[in-house]
Design a protein around this motif. Sequence first.
Motif, mmCIF file in Angstrom:
data_model
loop_
_atom_site.group_PDB
_atom_site.id
_atom_site.type_symbol
_atom_site.label_atom_id
_atom_site.label_comp_id
_atom_site.label_asym_id
_atom_site.label_seq_id
_atom_site.Cartn_x
_atom_site.Cartn_y
_atom_site.Cartn_z
ATOM 1 N N ALA A 1 0.855 -1.188 0.000
ATOM 2 C CA ALA A 1 0.000 0.000 0.000
ATOM 3 C C ALA A 1 0.895 1.243 0.000
ATOM 4 C CB ALA A 1 -0.912 -0.008 1.223
ATOM 5 N N ILE A 2 1.152 1.790 -1.195
ATOM 6 C CA ILE A 2 2.101 2.901 -1.340
ATOM 7 C C ILE A 2 1.655 4.132 -0.552
ATOM 8 C CG2 ILE A 2 3.214 4.450 -2.995
ATOM 9 C CD1 ILE A 2 4.148 1.593 -3.167
ATOM 10 N N GLN A 3 0.341 4.334 -0.432
ATOM 11 C CA GLN A 3 -0.146 5.544 0.235
ATOM 12 C C GLN A 3 0.187 5.582 1.720
ATOM 13 O OE1 GLN A 3 -1.897 3.076 -0.993
ATOM 14 N NE2 GLN A 3 -3.907 2.790 -0.030
ATOM 15 N N TYR A 4 0.604 4.424 2.289
ATOM 16 C CA TYR A 4 0.967 4.393 3.705
ATOM 17 C C TYR A 4 2.459 4.121 3.907
ATOM 18 C CZ TYR A 4 -4.002 4.514 4.666
ATOM 19 O OH TYR A 4 -5.318 4.911 4.730
ATOM 20 N N ALA A 5 3.257 4.470 2.917
ATOM 21 C CA ALA A 5 4.710 4.313 3.061
ATOM 22 C C ALA A 5 5.252 5.214 4.155
ATOM 23 C CB ALA A 5 5.400 4.629 1.729
ATOM 24 N N TRP A 6 4.540 6.302 4.464
ATOM 25 C CA TRP A 6 5.001 7.253 5.477
ATOM 26 C C TRP A 6 4.819 6.718 6.896
ATOM 27 C CZ3 TRP A 6 1.154 8.374 8.896
ATOM 28 C CH2 TRP A 6 -0.158 8.170 8.457
ATOM 29 N N TYR A 7 3.917 5.762 7.081
ATOM 30 C CA TYR A 7 3.529 5.342 8.428
ATOM 31 C C TYR A 7 4.712 4.796 9.250
ATOM 32 C CZ TYR A 7 0.545 3.486 12.132
ATOM 33 O OH TYR A 7 -0.042 3.230 13.347
ATOM 34 N N PRO A 8 5.551 3.905 8.676
ATOM 35 C CA PRO A 8 6.689 3.404 9.469
ATOM 36 C C PRO A 8 7.755 4.461 9.745
ATOM 37 C CG PRO A 8 6.212 1.951 7.597
ATOM 38 C CD PRO A 8 5.482 3.232 7.367
ATOM 39 N N LEU A 9 7.641 5.633 9.104
ATOM 40 C CA LEU A 9 8.654 6.677 9.268
ATOM 41 C C LEU A 9 8.406 7.574 10.477
ATOM 42 C CD1 LEU A 9 9.079 7.805 5.551
ATOM 43 C CD2 LEU A 9 10.777 6.611 6.947
ATOM 44 N N LEU A 10 7.236 7.446 11.113
ATOM 45 C CA LEU A 10 6.878 8.374 12.188
ATOM 46 C C LEU A 10 7.900 8.350 13.324
ATOM 47 C CD1 LEU A 10 3.002 7.871 12.358
ATOM 48 C CD2 LEU A 10 4.275 9.783 11.383
#
Length: 463
Positions: A331-340
Amino acid sequence: MMKMSKRLHPLYIAIAFIEHIKNNILPFVFVFIVNRHLLFTYWWATLLAGGVVALFAFFTWKEFRYEVTETEVRLYKGILKKEKRFIQRNRIQSIQLDQPFVFRILRLARLRIDTASSGTDAEIDLSGISLKEAHHLKDTLKLSGSQPEIREKSPERTMKVSVKQLALAAAFSGNFGYIFAALGFLYQYIDTYINRWVKTAYEEVIHQSMLGLFVLVAVIVVLAYLLSIVLYVIRFGGFTVERYDHYLHIKYGLLNKKSLTIPFHKIQAVTIEEGLVRRLFGWSSVSLNVVTSDLKEKVYLHPFIQQKEISALMNVYVPHYEYIKCPRNTAIQYAWYPLLLPLLLFAAAGIGISFWKSMFVWIIAMLCLAYVLIHWLGYRQGGLMMNDVFVSIRSQFLTRKTTIIRRKKIEEIEVFAGTFLWKKGYRKIKIATMGTSGSYKSGYFPFEIWHPIFLQATSSKKA
């Protein structure tokens, strides 16, 4: 019919003596540093300690016995605490024969037998066995679980990796471990032999210009890089894979020889690795996940192969597996989630450093930007798929890894996510098998991808 109990080679006494000294030398080093005169004043105590260690090594050898029956391998050992260990031959996962350089001189070997319950230590470890006996035992045990009357005299197929291929594998590996090892070797050499000359040269270079310093550093790095290639070739020189009817035989090493015998049905998974530099030129390495106590060594099927040749390689040497290209479906749109969490840590580090050296904040910012870019490029390469026989899972940070697992080899499958993504139906997936590197994860995946695979994989395990 039971065979007679056998002992290790008598030279094992010397090996055990050296091993005990090595493991218990710290108190003597401490005394030598604090008050070295004590060792010379009480020399008799040092000799007495050495005699006790020698006696202990002798009785360790005397009480260590092994025997092989038609169904079991039996081990008896222990001086103060006796131990008996019986291993069913059909439980054997892999057999590894090692010959360190000193063992080669003495015509000895180390035979390690691993089962599914082996951890960091082999189930049976025969260190200091004669080379002839080691080969005899390996030939006896490697057909466990197959038809004992079939004795394959020669391999069906043989593959050898040339020195040129190994040198290229090292050159394009991007493995900094070998480079650091080479730097350590160069440092020891410089410090021991040419320290004075290097110091003089260094002072002259510094007096000349910063350009000269840059050239000096570049020369050292290049030398370390070239030496790392040499170390890699020495480690994997003579790499040969032999395919028999029921098993693979992998051997390599110029100084420390290693050989590993793996029954086909004991292979847990096949992993294709594409390093950052290698994949630019279409090169990969192929490794096998097997149960072995040698956690430091990756079991390569081929250390350096063109990606277009992987399918043919697997068809010949691991016929129970097939090369499956995994689609990119995270799910490319949630690639940011693990970066928090990493971003919060970078921010905290930047704020903390700003009170000390504000100029270093730019370094933190650049590292943060590089991490985000590497994560995003790697995340979008993740993938997962399953057919009737295999599961294929792919992940990437710097190295892209595609692992192909037979469904019946899956020991555990797990899905997980934070509360936010859990409610939306997105999951990371983790698949575990037996073996040294038997845990593979990727994601996040949408519900329509992970859920059918999770259900089918868990239902097939129950079946």
